[in-house]
Structure formats: structure tokens, C-alpha cells
Design a protein around this motif. Structure first.
Motif, PDB file in Angstrom:
ATOM      1  N   TYR A  71       0.839  -1.192   0.000  1.00  0.00           N
ATOM      2  CA  TYR A  71       0.000   0.000   0.000  1.00  0.00           C
ATOM      3  C   TYR A  71       0.879   1.249   0.000  1.00  0.00           C
ATOM      4  O   TYR A  71       2.011   1.237   0.487  1.00  0.00           O
ATOM      5  CB  TYR A  71      -0.906   0.020   1.240  1.00  0.00           C
ATOM      6  N   TYR A  72       0.309   2.325  -0.553  1.00  0.00           N
ATOM      7  CA  TYR A  72       1.000   3.613  -0.574  1.00  0.00           C
ATOM      8  C   TYR A  72       0.107   4.679   0.051  1.00  0.00           C
ATOM      9  O   TYR A  72      -1.081   4.780  -0.287  1.00  0.00           O
ATOM     10  CB  TYR A  72       1.341   4.025  -1.998  1.00  0.00           C
ATOM     11  N   VAL A  73       0.670   5.458   0.943  1.00  0.00           N
ATOM     12  CA  VAL A  73      -0.006   6.656   1.437  1.00  0.00           C
ATOM     13  C   VAL A  73       0.353   7.783   0.489  1.00  0.00           C
ATOM     14  O   VAL A  73       1.531   8.136   0.340  1.00  0.00           O
ATOM     15  CB  VAL A  73       0.444   7.004   2.869  1.00  0.00           C
ATOM     16  N   ILE A  74      -0.644   8.337  -0.183  1.00  0.00           N
ATOM     17  CA  ILE A  74      -0.364   9.370  -1.177  1.00  0.00           C
ATOM     18  C   ILE A  74      -0.787  10.761  -0.713  1.00  0.00           C
ATOM     19  O   ILE A  74      -0.451  11.751  -1.352  1.00  0.00           O
ATOM     20  CB  ILE A  74      -1.041   9.045  -2.526  1.00  0.00           C
ATOM     21  N   ASP A  75      -1.507  10.828   0.404  1.00  0.00           N
ATOM     22  CA  ASP A  75      -1.920  12.136   0.908  1.00  0.00           C
ATOM     23  C   ASP A  75      -2.395  11.997   2.346  1.00  0.00           C
ATOM     24  O   ASP A  75      -2.948  10.952   2.732  1.00  0.00           O
ATOM     25  CB  ASP A  75      -3.056  12.711   0.059  1.00  0.00           C
ATOM     26  N   ILE A  76      -2.163  13.041   3.143  1.00  0.00           N
ATOM     27  CA  ILE A  76      -2.687  13.132   4.509  1.00  0.00           C
ATOM     28  C   ILE A  76      -3.320  14.504   4.652  1.00  0.00           C
ATOM     29  O   ILE A  76      -2.696  15.518   4.333  1.00  0.00           O
ATOM     30  CB  ILE A  76      -1.584  12.940   5.568  1.00  0.00           C
TER      31      ILE A  76
END
Length: 319
Positions: free
Chosen positions: A279-284
Motif C-alpha cells: 500500500y501507498y499513502v499518497i496524501d494526509i
């Protein structure tokens, strides 16, 4: 914790799966017990006397555990991922099929890794972007995001640059982020204190779906993850639509709360297409649009009450 019950000649062991329990916050309204049992076991086990006693026991423990609605028993659909059900404080199960064992294993292990795409901040001078990208070792295509998000529609617009010649056409200040194929589905993970809710949204399609020869090398998109792009009930390949494992999200949420010092935020996550566990976190986003989160009214109210309760308890302990 696993507790094995007595085994008869014609029955496998009854197993209780439980998460480590500590006194829940004041916002907790009930203890949810999920059960995956045969019909015969349900009839013999979930009798009215047990249900009544569970309610009474919960009322007696209400001072310690802050429960108001008692113990609730909820049937588990063993054909669906546990991450899409519950959440459960305790799981009772007595099924032996390989399918159920896989569902259980997927839920009880922190399977998967969480990454972030490589990215680069460009403050000004678009003519310098190709050199900056080459120096940083970024690989095309790149998603271009506005650096400043101020709530306007423009601040949510994205561009996809897929040839080097298109890079000077971008408009700084911006963030360039390597694009990861993810089947066109994004997971919005809402964090409210310790509560986590996930919804599916349609996202940018995989790059191989584009005709790359018909424009200047840049695809521009309006806001792609808004509520109108809801993918909850869409007919999507289960391998793409399956939610990230709950234990993984809980661990990620806890770590981000610690690092960011935030209690109200959301995470945009994608699963790399063809990689079940990456998985990738692309924005917070800090204090996102909670009005788009299903059931946010009750969740947010409970969160506010828990803050008051925590403050009250601290005052009592200090006096």
C-alpha cells in the motif's frame, strides 16, 4: 488471546479470538461480540437467558467500562473480509473451513507494507523541473499536486505528466509524486481519535489506459477523490476493491497520531495493482471533510464526549 474449549467426539474446539482489552473510552456504548458459528451452535449457545445475563453483566460493569448498551452479539459473514465488518471487540468462532481460516488469518495478522511514493517539491521556475526530476531519480509518469491546499477547487486539481517535455509546462509551486498503478481505486481512511472508518473512491485510472499520443504529455484532472466518486457499491474486481486489513490500518493510524500529534485527519491510500499487500499513502489531510464519512455524526459526537471525559478524569486524579 486464544482460549480453547472442551472438545467432544464430533466437534472441533471452540475458540475465542479476542483483541487485548483495556477499559474503552467513555464514548464506548457497547461491547461487540462477533460470532462465526454453525446454525446448530447458534441455537444451542445464543439462548435468551445468555443474552439477558450479558445485558445485566454489562450494566453491572458500566461504571468501570463506561458501557451503556451492554454486550451485543453480531453474526459474522464468513464469506466477507472481517475488515468490512464489525469492528468487533471479541470474536467467537467454531468453523473449520479453509476459507474461514484464511479470512481469520488475514484479519489477525498485520499483513502488508505501507510505503510512500517518491516525491519532489518544486517552488518556482518550471524550466528547472526536468533537471530536478532527473537529479532526484524520479520515474515518469508523475502526478503533479498543488503545494498549497486552501479549499478552492483549483487546489484539488491534479495533473499527470508522462513525458519529460511536458514537465516545464507545469505550474509551481507543486509536489511531484511518482504514479503507482492501483486499479483506479483509492481508500479514504478517516481518523477520529482512535476510531477508523474507510470508504472506497474512484481514482486516476492506470496509465496504460491512456492514449499517450494525442496531446502535450499532460493529463489534467478535476478533484478525483470527492464524495461523488463513491465506489462503495461499484462492480469492481474484488482484488482491487478489498479494503486494507484492519490491523494494518490500526497500526498505521496509531503511529501517525503519535508522529503528527493529530487526532483528526484522513489518509488517502492506494494498493499497488498486482501487489495484494503493498500500500501507498499518497496524501494526509488535517481535519478533512468528515461530512462525507458515513455515520460521522455519532462518531464525532462520541469523540467530543470522550475528550470531556478524559479532561474530567485528569482533574479528578490531580485533586
Amino acid at each position: 488471546m486464544r482460549v480453547h474449549g472442551e472438545v467432544s467426539d464430533d466437534e472441533a474446539a471452540t475458540v475465542v479470538e479476542s483483541v487485548p482489552l483495556s477499559p474503552p473510552p467513555a464514548s464506548a456504548q457497547r461491547l461487540v461480540v462477533g460470532y462465526a458459528l454453525t446454525k446448530k451452535k447458534v441455537r444451542s449457545f445464543l439462548q435468551p437467558k445468555l443474552l439477558a445475563l450479558a445485558r445485566c453483566a454489562a450494566e453491572a460493569a458500566s461504571i468501570q467500562f463506561h458501557m451503556k448498551k451492554g454486550i451485543h452479539f453480531e453474526s459474522i459473514d464468513e464469506t466477507r473480509p472481517l475488515s468490512e465488518q464489525g469492528p468487533f471487540d471479541i470474536i467467537l468462532h467454531k468453523l473449520t473451513s479453509k476459507e474461514w481460516q484464511q479470512v481469520l488469518e488475514d484479519n489477525l495478522t498485520n499483513r502488508g507494507e505501507v510505503c510512500t511514493p517518491r516525491q519532489l517539491v518544486i517552488m518556482k521556475d518550471p524550466s528547472s523541473i526536468p533537471d530536478a526530476v532527473a537529479k532526484a531519480g524520479l520515474t515518469l509518469p508523475l502526478v503533479a499536486k498543488p503545494l498549497v491546499v486552501d479549499g478552492t477547487s483549483k487546489s484539488h486539481e491534479l495533473s499527470l505528466a508522462y513525458v519529460e517535455a511536458s514537465l516545464p509546462l507545469l505550474d509551481p509551486p507543486l509536489v511531484l509524486q511518482e504514479f503507482v498503478n492501483h486499479g483506479g481505486i483509492l481508500f479514504k481512511v478517516y481518523i477520529v481519535g482512535e476510531t477508523i472508518r474507510v470508504v472506497r473512491r474512484f481514482s486516476l485510472p492506470d496509465v496504460n489506459t491512456y492514449d499517450l499520443g494525442n496531446n502535450d504529455g499532460i493529463f489534467r484532472f478535476p478533484r478525483v477523490s470527492c464524495a461523488t466518486n463513491n465506489a462503495e457499491d461499484a462492480d469492481v474486481d474484488p482484488c482491487i476493491a478489498e479494503l486494507p486489513p484492519k490491523p494494518l490500518l490500526e497500526k498505521l493510524g496509531k503511529e501517525l497520531r503519535r508522529r503528527l500529534g493529530l487526532r483528526l485527519f484522513n489518509i488517502d491510500m492506494i494498493r499497488e495493482h498486482g501487489r495484494k499487500d503493498r500500500y501507498y499513502v499518497i496524501d494526509i489531510n488535517y481535519f478533512p471533510g468528515y461530512g462525507k464519512m458515513p455515520g460521522y455524526e455519532h462518531i464525532f459526537t462520541d469523540f467530543l464526549l470522550s475528550l470531556v471525559q478524559s479532561k474530567y478524569e485528569r482533574l479528578l486524579s490531580a485533586s
